[in-house]
Design a protein around this motif. Structure first.
Motif: not given
Length: 375
Positions: A195-204
């Motif tokens: 989840p945090l990696a996806r948030a950092k990628a702007g997808s979450l």
């Protein structure tokens, strides 16, 4: 009102109360005197066609052979509550760990919980179920349908605690510097696909809890540094921070305003809306009651936020922040048929919810429930 009344009381709230599932929704047309689209637009004497659980068309004549229901009152999208914990129990209140970014609140959703029916009777058809505020990274929120008893979208957004509520006196973090050090390490060490990696990628999307203006400014800087999208939740006053928040692209989610809320707090919603910032409201119904969402909106309207802007915050703005504006939040072709019939304007507290549609199903009829109020 709906004329004529076409649906059997046995269908009312079947999903939320655990009854037998209703049959597949029929194609029908609602001809409403006033249609509040959810984006600030109000259409008069307009036909809305429902087909296969979605809105097939807005405007024009009703299709030949389709049953037409006359709506004498006001029609709006179903309301969306950004943050609630109804029935979630201990999944929201982990106290032994500050970082639990992979906890998914979808697993805590209890479709049989009786309080969901009260939210539906207030016109709330979509809820973002989130963890509590004590954790620095509390996990991922789930978007649920209280009317149908379904999880609409698990793992919908990441919930971060960036306020004093996440600080402790006897364990780390004890300061804002420590809090952001925790968050910074968590983001830098996040595994691919987490989840945090996806948030950092702007997808979450993220929801970063802040209370004070100084906390909002720190959160805005952190979001900019890590490329985060989403919203600040719980901000009490935005004066002096409006420009920075607007530039960040983040939305703002307001908590229900208490009796003693200052005018500066109440005016913040208007200032942010005028600056183009998406705004929304929490429900917090488990502690404040089912009517808290609309009561919050009414308080901000009295402080200068336009009534349609307040409705937009409870519909399109909330859907945009939650990342589901493609399917929810406005009365438009292709959207899920989440609709509410009101006796008057939706933001007027004297207006009553008469009927609720969810997924194209007629799930609540005030007459069949004897005019019961949810408050």
């Amino acid at each position: 009102m709906l004329t004529p009344l076409l649906l059997e009381p046995a269908l009312v709230l079947a999903g939320a109360l655990g009854g037998p599932p209703p049959a597949a929704p029929e194609t029908l047309a609602l001809r409403a005197a006033h249609v509040h689209v959810g984006d600030g637009t109000v259409l008069e004497d307009t036909v809305v066609v429902l087909e296969g659980g979605k809105i097939a068309r807005v405007g024009g004549d009703a299709p030949s052979g389709v049953r037409v229901i006359e709506v004498d009152g006001h029609l709006s999208p179903g309301l969306i509550a950004l943050r609630d914990g109804t029935g979630a129990g201990s999944e929201r209140t982990e106290s032994t760990r500050k970082l639990t970014p992979t906890v998914d609140l979808a697993r805590a959703f209890d479709p049989e919980h009786p309080d969901w029916a009260r939210l539906v009777r207030e016109g709330i058809t979509t809820v973002v179920l989130t963890p509590g505020s004590s954790r620095v990274a509390g996990g991922v929120g789930a978007i649920v349908s209280p009317a149908l008893g379904e999880v609409v979208k698990p793992g919908a957004l990441v919930c971060l605690g960036a306020s004093s509520r996440s600080l402790s006196t006897n364990e780390e973090p004890t300061s804002y510097a420590g809090l952001y050090a925790h968050l910074g390490r968590a983001f830098s060490e996040a595994a691919d696909g987490s989840p945090l990696a996806r948030a950092k990628a702007g997808s979450l999307p993220v929801m970063m809890e802040v209370v004070e203006r100084s906390e909002a400014m720190l959160a805005v800087e952190f979001a900019k540094e890590h490329g985060l999208v989403g919203a600040l939740v719980g901000l009490r006053r935005a004066d002096g921070a409006v420009e920075a928040i607007a530039a960040s692209g983040l939305g703002v989610v307001f908590e229900p305003a208490g009796v003693g809320a200052s005018r500066t707090t109440l005016m913040s919603a208007r200032l942010l809306h005028e600056a183009g910032v998406p705004i929304a409201f929490t429900a917090d119904a488990e502690s404040r009651g089912a009517a808290a969402l609309r009561m919050a909106a009414a308080a901000y309207v009295r402080a200068g936020l336009g009534s349609e802007a307040a409705l937009q915050a409870m519909t399109h703005g909330a859907a945009e922040i939650a990342g589901v504006s493609g399917s929810h939040g406005t009365i438009a072709a292709g959207k899920v048929a989440e609709l509410v019939v009101w006796s008057g304007a939706p933001t007027d507290l004297t207006s009553r919810v008469l009927h609720v549609f969810a997924g194209g199903e007629h799930v609540y009829d005030a007459q069949a429930h004897g005019g019961q109020e949810a408050r």
